[in-house]
Write an enzyme that holds these catalytic residues in place. Sequence first.
Site, PDB file in Angstrom:
ATOM      1  N   GLY A  54       0.840  -1.201   0.000  1.00 55.28           N
ATOM      2  CA  GLY A  54       0.000   0.000   0.000  1.00 55.28           C
ATOM      3  C   GLY A  54       0.861   1.231   0.000  1.00 55.28           C
ATOM      4  O   GLY A  54       2.063   1.155   0.281  1.00 55.28           O
ATOM      5  N   CYS A  81       5.280  -6.117   1.604  1.00 57.67           N
ATOM      6  CA  CYS A  81       5.632  -4.691   1.538  1.00 57.67           C
ATOM      7  C   CYS A  81       4.956  -3.904   2.667  1.00 57.67           C
ATOM      8  O   CYS A  81       5.327  -4.082   3.814  1.00 57.67           O
ATOM      9  CB  CYS A  81       5.295  -4.135   0.159  1.00 57.67           C
ATOM     10  SG  CYS A  81       6.204  -2.626  -0.177  1.00 57.67           S
ATOM     11  N   TYR A  82       3.945  -3.077   2.399  1.00 56.06           N
ATOM     12  CA  TYR A  82       3.284  -2.380   3.514  1.00 56.06           C
ATOM     13  C   TYR A  82       2.781  -3.398   4.528  1.00 56.06           C
ATOM     14  O   TYR A  82       2.842  -3.167   5.741  1.00 56.06           O
ATOM     15  CB  TYR A  82       2.110  -1.523   3.002  1.00 56.06           C
ATOM     16  CG  TYR A  82       1.431  -0.743   4.116  1.00 56.06           C
ATOM     17  CD1 TYR A  82       1.983   0.436   4.600  1.00 56.06           C
ATOM     18  CD2 TYR A  82       0.250  -1.210   4.695  1.00 56.06           C
ATOM     19  CE1 TYR A  82       1.382   1.143   5.639  1.00 56.06           C
ATOM     20  CE2 TYR A  82      -0.366  -0.508   5.732  1.00 56.06           C
ATOM     21  CZ  TYR A  82       0.207   0.666   6.198  1.00 56.06           C
ATOM     22  OH  TYR A  82      -0.390   1.354   7.220  1.00 56.06           O
ATOM     23  N   HIS A 166       7.736  -7.863  -3.901  1.00 54.25           N
ATOM     24  CA  HIS A 166       6.393  -8.239  -4.365  1.00 54.25           C
ATOM     25  C   HIS A 166       6.419  -9.586  -5.092  1.00 54.25           C
ATOM     26  O   HIS A 166       6.862  -9.651  -6.237  1.00 54.25           O
ATOM     27  CB  HIS A 166       5.844  -7.155  -5.305  1.00 54.25           C
ATOM     28  CG  HIS A 166       5.471  -5.913  -4.576  1.00 54.25           C
ATOM     29  ND1 HIS A 166       4.220  -5.711  -4.053  1.00 54.25           N
ATOM     30  CD2 HIS A 166       6.200  -4.820  -4.246  1.00 54.25           C
ATOM     31  CE1 HIS A 166       4.179  -4.546  -3.452  1.00 54.25           C
ATOM     32  NE2 HIS A 166       5.373  -3.985  -3.539  1.00 54.25           N
ATOM     33  N   GLU A 168       3.932 -11.131  -6.270  1.00 53.77           N
ATOM     34  CA  GLU A 168       2.806 -11.273  -7.177  1.00 53.77           C
ATOM     35  C   GLU A 168       3.070 -10.763  -8.585  1.00 53.77           C
ATOM     36  O   GLU A 168       2.308 -11.055  -9.497  1.00 53.77           O
ATOM     37  CB  GLU A 168       1.577 -10.558  -6.587  1.00 53.77           C
ATOM     38  CG  GLU A 168       1.659  -9.037  -6.481  1.00 53.77           C
ATOM     39  CD  GLU A 168       2.347  -8.527  -5.211  1.00 53.77           C
ATOM     40  OE1 GLU A 168       3.184  -9.268  -4.653  1.00 53.77           O
ATOM     41  OE2 GLU A 168       2.081  -7.389  -4.794  1.00 53.77           O
ATOM     42  N   GLY A 221     -23.742 -11.752 -26.635  1.00 51.71           N
ATOM     43  CA  GLY A 221     -22.823 -12.415 -27.545  1.00 51.71           C
ATOM     44  C   GLY A 221     -21.386 -12.257 -27.078  1.00 51.71           C
ATOM     45  O   GLY A 221     -20.476 -12.850 -27.631  1.00 51.71           O
ATOM     46  N   VAL A 223     -18.270 -12.666 -24.180  1.00 54.82           N
ATOM     47  CA  VAL A 223     -17.840 -13.841 -23.422  1.00 54.82           C
ATOM     48  C   VAL A 223     -18.610 -13.962 -22.097  1.00 54.82           C
ATOM     49  O   VAL A 223     -19.138 -15.021 -21.761  1.00 54.82           O
ATOM     50  CB  VAL A 223     -16.334 -13.752 -23.068  1.00 54.82           C
ATOM     51  CG1 VAL A 223     -15.852 -15.030 -22.440  1.00 54.82           C
ATOM     52  CG2 VAL A 223     -15.519 -13.392 -24.277  1.00 54.82           C
ATOM     53  N   ASP A 224     -18.674 -12.845 -21.361  1.00 56.74           N
ATOM     54  CA  ASP A 224     -19.198 -12.932 -20.003  1.00 56.74           C
ATOM     55  C   ASP A 224     -20.668 -13.322 -19.974  1.00 56.74           C
ATOM     56  O   ASP A 224     -21.053 -14.264 -19.265  1.00 56.74           O
ATOM     57  CB  ASP A 224     -18.998 -11.597 -19.267  1.00 56.74           C
ATOM     58  CG  ASP A 224     -17.534 -11.221 -19.164  1.00 56.74           C
ATOM     59  OD1 ASP A 224     -16.694 -12.126 -19.315  1.00 56.74           O
ATOM     60  OD2 ASP A 224     -17.230 -10.042 -18.943  1.00 56.74           O
ATOM     61  N   SER A 226     -22.428 -14.752 -22.220  1.00 58.77           N
ATOM     62  CA  SER A 226     -22.664 -16.082 -22.795  1.00 58.77           C
ATOM     63  C   SER A 226     -22.314 -17.181 -21.789  1.00 58.77           C
ATOM     64  O   SER A 226     -23.061 -18.151 -21.623  1.00 58.77           O
ATOM     65  CB  SER A 226     -21.821 -16.297 -24.050  1.00 58.77           C
ATOM     66  OG  SER A 226     -22.051 -15.265 -24.966  1.00 58.77           O
ATOM     67  N   LYS A 366     -11.268 -12.979 -15.808  1.00 62.16           N
ATOM     68  CA  LYS A 366     -11.602 -13.224 -17.221  1.00 62.16           C
ATOM     69  C   LYS A 366     -11.086 -14.574 -17.728  1.00 62.16           C
ATOM     70  O   LYS A 366     -11.795 -15.285 -18.428  1.00 62.16           O
ATOM     71  CB  LYS A 366     -11.002 -12.100 -18.068  1.00 62.16           C
ATOM     72  CG  LYS A 366     -11.543 -12.036 -19.463  1.00 62.16           C
ATOM     73  CD  LYS A 366     -12.884 -11.356 -19.447  1.00 62.16           C
ATOM     74  CE  LYS A 366     -13.383 -11.020 -20.824  1.00 62.16           C
ATOM     75  NZ  LYS A 366     -14.621 -10.224 -20.741  1.00 62.16           N
TER      76      LYS A 366
END
Length: 517
Positions: A54, A81-82, A166, A168, A221, A223-224, A226, A366
Amino acid sequence: MRDTLIILDYGSQYTQLIARRLREAQVFCEIFHWQTPEAQVMALQPKGFILSGGPNSVYEAEAPTLPDYVLKADGPVLGICYGMQLLAHVLGGKVAPGSHREYGSATVEIEQATRLLPAGSYTVWMSHGDRVEALPEGFRATATSPGSPLAAAEDETRRLYCLQFHPEVQHTPVGKEILRNFAIDICGVSPDWTPEGIVEEAVSRIHAQVGERRVLAAVSGGVDSSVAAALTHKAVGGQLSAVFVDNGLLRAGEREGVIEAMQARMGDAFHFVDATDTFLNALKGVEDPERKRLIVGETFIHVFEKKAKELGEMDFLMQGTIYPDVIESRAPERSAAHKIKSHHNVGGLPERMDMALVEPLRYLFKDEVRAVGTLLGLPDELVWRQPFPGPGLSVRCLGEVSWERLEKLRKADAIFIGELRAVGLIEQPNPPSGSIAQAFAALLPVRSVGVMGDQRTYQETIVLRAVSSQDFMTADWAPLPHELLARVSSRIVNEVQGVNRVVYDLTSKPPATIEWE
Ligand code: XMP
């Protein structure tokens, strides 16, 4: 109860990435703002906590603090980190402010392997102003770097772990292994967050929520929506009514493609409305981009509500909300960003219709949505489809939106996309990073003089746009091969009547946006 890790968000730009890395290791985790009420967090019976980085300093008067329940829970805690500085500060260590800024790649030495860290010398990403200078009692240093003698530390007895770097981000290649060690070996989370597991859980959750009642869904139509509809249909079958509206602003072949894919999957649960005339009438004479967006949004709501009435009483509205939208809307300070464009999909519907929401994708990123789509048997063209704005081609048809101009645009766009697809540059499964995230044609209301045969022409312009982007917040224009651009340009002026000039957009975002309106 599913094994869950909790990530407490202290405002780092990388917080979502912690969740991404864990999910890639098939570990389920949830991100909460650090001030989220204890009851909400503890209801998930967390197997461990990760404290994110942060921008603050632990000594600031208003600095975010460590909620009491974290240490009381007696589970493993990893501070990044923070998060590391906060743990050290709370437990009686010493954090030195400011003077040791370290930003960028660094090398850490891990002399002796721990349960968290493999022994060796590794490149990691540092991004900090403050640093821990004296560890709390019970801790020992486990890694060092030239700029951070305490690059990592731990108290194995209390299962408290700290990283100054980090793990990640991509620039810390060993980070994935570290996060996996924390989650699986130290917290004992079972890595069962697979597409199969996701589908099973989503189906049982939808079942529990919906019971015998009825669900209404709008599918675009994309992705999400559908994948969300396919999941809901798997869970409650004929209790779902999915409505697909053709607003006349779809790309070439899109209407047929969506109808085919959805009808095959849902049969009678799938409904189609051709509202082309309604939309085009509403858009007649409108050139202003914001007004176009507004009109398409409002017209959609009218058309959809009318169809919904025909279908009878419904209890729930399905939405394709995905996890990044959920996280964004939880962070009030992020939604205060300056409005550049009014984005919309089916925005406004939930409030208008006053129905309870079914959101089968609300825990998914996603790529997880795509994996689920593939598992459910949706076709690749649909699963790997590039994003398409809610207002459709109306914002790619600059100036007035008429059927004739839309047809020009559709033809040019289909040529461009077809050529890109033919050389495997778009919509391929698992695209490498840096590949094209979005590509399309836009029609400009700019006429220029040309010569075709012996005839003078005075016709409109097509602009081609192709960008690479991770998150669509920033984007770079793609350096497409010249032969490809030449082929596309020549095909467009030859095959699309009313276009005599093709240009390529060489602007990144910022300062431009991806779409032209
Ligand atoms: P811009 O043009 O703002 O677009 O750089 C960023 C991304 O968002 C998409 N986009 C939209 N998506 N509804 C959407 O769902 C919208 O109204 C909308 N407008 C833009 C755009 O295609 C790009 O991927």
